[in-house]
Design a protein around this motif. Structure first.
Motif, PDB file in Angstrom:
ATOM      1  N   ILE A  99     -46.596  52.327  33.900  1.00 16.08           N
ATOM      2  CA  ILE A  99     -45.598  51.768  34.816  1.00 16.08           C
ATOM      3  C   ILE A  99     -44.849  52.895  35.529  1.00 16.08           C
ATOM      4  CG2 ILE A  99     -43.473  50.401  34.972  1.00 16.08           C
ATOM      5  CD1 ILE A  99     -44.607  48.789  32.523  1.00 16.08           C
ATOM      6  N   LYS A 100     -44.391  53.884  34.774  1.00 21.79           N
ATOM      7  CA  LYS A 100     -43.661  55.008  35.376  1.00 21.79           C
ATOM      8  C   LYS A 100     -44.548  55.782  36.349  1.00 21.79           C
ATOM      9  CE  LYS A 100     -40.442  55.768  31.603  1.00 21.79           C
ATOM     10  NZ  LYS A 100     -40.040  56.647  30.507  1.00 21.79           N
ATOM     11  N   TRP A 113     -50.693  47.279  30.386  1.00 23.71           N
ATOM     12  CA  TRP A 113     -49.816  48.263  31.008  1.00 23.71           C
ATOM     13  C   TRP A 113     -48.854  48.808  29.961  1.00 23.71           C
ATOM     14  CZ3 TRP A 113     -49.363  49.603  36.329  1.00 23.71           C
ATOM     15  CH2 TRP A 113     -50.281  48.959  37.164  1.00 23.71           C
ATOM     16  N   LEU A 114     -48.905  50.104  29.746  1.00 26.37           N
ATOM     17  CA  LEU A 114     -47.961  50.769  28.854  1.00 26.37           C
ATOM     18  C   LEU A 114     -46.839  51.378  29.701  1.00 26.37           C
ATOM     19  CD1 LEU A 114     -50.537  52.565  26.515  1.00 26.37           C
ATOM     20  CD2 LEU A 114     -49.407  50.361  26.166  1.00 26.37           C
ATOM     21  N   GLU A 115     -45.755  51.758  29.074  1.00 26.94           N
ATOM     22  CA  GLU A 115     -44.616  52.329  29.792  1.00 26.94           C
ATOM     23  C   GLU A 115     -45.029  53.535  30.637  1.00 26.94           C
ATOM     24  OE1 GLU A 115     -40.895  52.246  31.206  1.00 26.94           O
ATOM     25  OE2 GLU A 115     -41.670  50.802  29.757  1.00 26.94           O
ATOM     26  N   THR A 141     -52.438  55.111  38.721  1.00 28.95           N
ATOM     27  CA  THR A 141     -52.344  55.370  37.293  1.00 28.95           C
ATOM     28  C   THR A 141     -53.734  55.291  36.681  1.00 28.95           C
ATOM     29  OG1 THR A 141     -51.148  54.825  35.246  1.00 28.95           O
ATOM     30  CG2 THR A 141     -51.914  52.968  36.575  1.00 28.95           C
ATOM     31  N   ARG A 142     -53.836  55.806  35.457  1.00 24.62           N
ATOM     32  CA  ARG A 142     -55.100  55.760  34.720  1.00 24.62           C
ATOM     33  C   ARG A 142     -54.922  54.951  33.445  1.00 24.62           C
ATOM     34  NH1 ARG A 142     -57.108  62.073  35.007  1.00 24.62           N
ATOM     35  NH2 ARG A 142     -57.532  62.054  37.244  1.00 24.62           N
ATOM     36  N   GLU A 152     -59.125  54.249  36.792  1.00 23.06           N
ATOM     37  CA  GLU A 152     -58.011  54.667  37.640  1.00 23.06           C
ATOM     38  C   GLU A 152     -57.797  53.636  38.731  1.00 23.06           C
ATOM     39  OE1 GLU A 152     -56.993  58.944  39.109  1.00 23.06           O
ATOM     40  OE2 GLU A 152     -58.416  58.060  40.532  1.00 23.06           O
ATOM     41  N   ILE A 153     -56.537  53.301  38.983  1.00 20.22           N
ATOM     42  CA  ILE A 153     -56.226  52.407  40.092  1.00 20.22           C
ATOM     43  C   ILE A 153     -55.317  53.141  41.061  1.00 20.22           C
ATOM     44  CG2 ILE A 153     -56.504  50.344  38.672  1.00 20.22           C
ATOM     45  CD1 ILE A 153     -53.446  50.008  38.774  1.00 20.22           C
TER      46      ILE A 153
END
Length: 88
Positions: A55-56, A50-52, A64-65, A81-82
């Motif tokens: 998370i945002k 997980w990158l910043e 997110t992808r 993609e989740i």
């Protein structure tokens, strides 16, 4: 019931996907991480980092992808993609 939809996309086409359900009581963060681990195992993928940005994006839209940069090993798709389908 918590449900997470995990999809692999290649050339703008859905190539594989799975929905993971978690009925047990747990924190929202643990539900997401455990569901993602289960889905990646089922789809034969590594666990993404997980990158910043992720998370945002996830906090904002509940999806997110993850691109190749998020994985330690090569993935057989352009991105993963989740998306949360249902939350308790």
């Amino acid at each position: 019931m918590f449900r997470l939809w995990v999809k692999c996309w290649k050339n703008a086409r859905l190539v594989k996907d799975t929905v993971v359900e978690r009925p047990e009581e747990d924190t929202p963060t643990h539900k997401i991480f455990h569901s993602l681990e289960d889905a990646c195992h089922e789809l034969d993928l590594g666990i993404p980092i997980w990158l910043e940005k992720n998370i945002k994006e996830f906090k904002r839209s509940k999806k997110t992808r993850f691109y190749q940069d998020n994985f330690m090993e090569s993935i057989p798709c352009d991105y993963v993609e989740i998306q949360i389908l249902d939350e308790d």
